[in-house]
Scaffold this active site. Structure first.
Site, PDB file in Angstrom:
ATOM      1  N   ARG A  69       0.832  -1.215   0.000  1.00  0.00           N
ATOM      2  CA  ARG A  69       0.000   0.000   0.000  1.00  0.00           C
ATOM      3  C   ARG A  69       0.863   1.260   0.000  1.00  0.00           C
ATOM      4  NH1 ARG A  69      -2.304   2.265   4.362  1.00  0.00           N
ATOM      5  NH2 ARG A  69      -2.387   0.300   5.502  1.00  0.00           N
ATOM      6  N   TYR A 124     -17.405  14.127 -16.285  1.00  0.00           N
ATOM      7  CA  TYR A 124     -17.693  12.696 -16.251  1.00  0.00           C
ATOM      8  C   TYR A 124     -18.751  12.382 -15.180  1.00  0.00           C
ATOM      9  CZ  TYR A 124     -16.773   7.713 -15.582  1.00  0.00           C
ATOM     10  OH  TYR A 124     -16.900   6.362 -15.461  1.00  0.00           O
ATOM     11  N   ASP A 170      -8.766  16.408 -16.118  1.00  0.00           N
ATOM     12  CA  ASP A 170      -8.977  15.000 -16.451  1.00  0.00           C
ATOM     13  C   ASP A 170      -8.666  14.863 -17.943  1.00  0.00           C
ATOM     14  OD1 ASP A 170     -10.063  12.554 -17.296  1.00  0.00           O
ATOM     15  OD2 ASP A 170     -11.693  12.605 -15.841  1.00  0.00           O
ATOM     16  N   LYS A 200      -8.945   3.396 -19.836  1.00  0.00           N
ATOM     17  CA  LYS A 200      -9.326   3.703 -21.213  1.00  0.00           C
ATOM     18  C   LYS A 200      -8.115   3.547 -22.145  1.00  0.00           C
ATOM     19  CE  LYS A 200     -13.033   4.527 -18.896  1.00  0.00           C
ATOM     20  NZ  LYS A 200     -13.455   5.839 -18.423  1.00  0.00           N
TER      21      LYS A 200
END
Ligand SMILES: *Cc1c(COP(=O)(O)O)cnc(C)c1O
Length: 377
Positions: free
Chosen positions: A46, A98, A170, A195
């Site tokens: 992590r 978005y 973004d 994407k």
């Protein structure tokens, strides 16, 4: 180094221990320490993992940034960035952001006492007008989803800087291949690597890049504390996918520009949204700040029956949410990506019941065109 070479050489590509031609999947949650006070630089996944770190260095390279960070999804990246805001702060966003970002903002920010204003992102003046003394962040997305509206990145970032406001962009739709918001004055760039960056519709991931050490340190803390880290397996797949992004994008963009001129000749298509078309209202601004027109277009049909026919009869594009895969993806924003938005909000932003979004893959363009023509017919 230019971008296509960077995709293959400008971040850790070779395993430093064995010389393996791909960074191995360090599928480990923890790392053995020789003694209690020293470790190899990695202690617990992590906090950091060599495979994930290679993906972070990759996005830093592609965005010409000093720092990169990898997250378990685009939304995990977005939320880690939104956590830079505190109670009493004000955030300004384009109204065409978005759907998931919109949802997260409504779900959390209002509960945490953070105020938001949505503006017409294409109107540079509207950003300045929205500024209050509490404004801490501008959030832009260009081209927007799904209507491909264009925000002038440089102008908006300039306005922000003048008022000591951070700008976040973004950059998912253009990928780091053709649009570089950091060079236009933006402070933080976010990608849904799900994407184009991964490009194979088989990973969910998010990436962030910045040049500012203070921001990087805060985001690194958020990554650790919120826990939205990318897993080693997904980081490895992403590193594999990104190598061919140049070739993939080239073909996808070529397909999109061909298909964008096709529906306008087709009687059932009322309107095409694609920044490569000279009649697109953002054409000029887009081509000032970006090297090509991208691989995504949207179009408006006349009736919901035609929508039904298109989605039922098309055979090549998969019918799905998401975009940026090697296969073309046809989606219906009204009931898919924007379904979580109130109907009134969807209509206000132009997401109607007859709007279709197509993310072009790398198929042969004749086959795609024939398939769409047949399905529409
Ligand atoms: C898909 C997408 C996101 C969210 O990314 P996930 O990886 O699905 O969490 C954010 N912004 C844009 C523009 C997207 O297309």
């Amino acid at each position: 180094m230019k971008i296509n070479t960077k995709l293959l050489h400008d971040y850790p590509m070779i395993d430093p221990v064995t010389g393996a031609s791909s960074i191995p999947k360090y599928q480990a949650s923890t790392f053995h320490q020789q003694d209690v006070f020293t470790h190899t630089g990695f202690s617990y996944t992590r906090f950091g993992n060599p495979t994930v770190e290679a993906a972070e260095k990759c996005i830093a390279s592609l965005e010409d940034a000093t720092f990169g960070l990898a997250f378990s999804s685009g939304m995990a990246a977005i939320n880690a960035v939104l956590f830079l805001l505190s109670k009493g702060d004000h955030l300004v966003l384009g109204k065409n952001i978005y759907g998931g970002t919109f949802h997260s903002i409504h779900l959390f920010l209002s509960r945490f006492g953070i105020d938001c204003t949505f503006v017409d992102e294409t109107d540079n003046g509207s950003w300045e007008k929205a500024i209050k003394k509490e404004t801490k962040m501008f959030y832009i997305e260009t081209p927007s989803n799904p209507l491909l509206t264009i925000t002038d990145i440089k102008k908006v970032a300039e306005t922000a800087r003048k008022h000591g406001i951070l700008t976040v962009s973004d950059n998912t739709f253009m990928s780091p291949l053709s649009q570089h918001p950091l060079s236009l004055g933006v402070d933080i760039v976010i990608h849904s690597a799900t994407k184009f960056i991964n490009g194979h519709s088989d990973v969910v991931a998010g990436l962030v890049a910045t040049n500012q050490e203070a921001i990087y340190k805060k985001l690194k803390e958020h990554q650790i504390a919120l826990g939205g880290i990318l897993g080693p397996e997904d980081a490895w797949l992403l590193l594999r996918g990104v190598k061919t992004m140049g070739l993939r994008m080239e073909k996808s963009i070529k397909n999109a520009s061909k298909i964008a001129t096709f529906p306008s000749e087709h009687t059932k298509v009322k309107k095409v949204y694609y920044p490569g078309l000279a009649q697109h209202p953002g054409y000029q601004v887009h081509h000032q700040q970006c090297e090509n027109s991208g691989a995504i277009l949207s179009f408006e049909l006349e009736t919901v029956d035609q929508i039904q026919s298109l989605f039922t009869n098309c055979r090549l594009p998969i019918v799905a949410v998401s975009l940026g895969g090697v296969e073309s993806i046809l989606s219906y924003p009204w009931a898919m990506s924007h379904a979580s938005m109130p109907e009134e909000e969807r209509l206000k932003m132009g997401v109607t019941e007859t709007l279709v979004r197509l993310s072009c893959g790398i198929e042969d363009e004749e086959d795609l065109l024939n398939d769409l023509t047949r399905a529409l017919g």
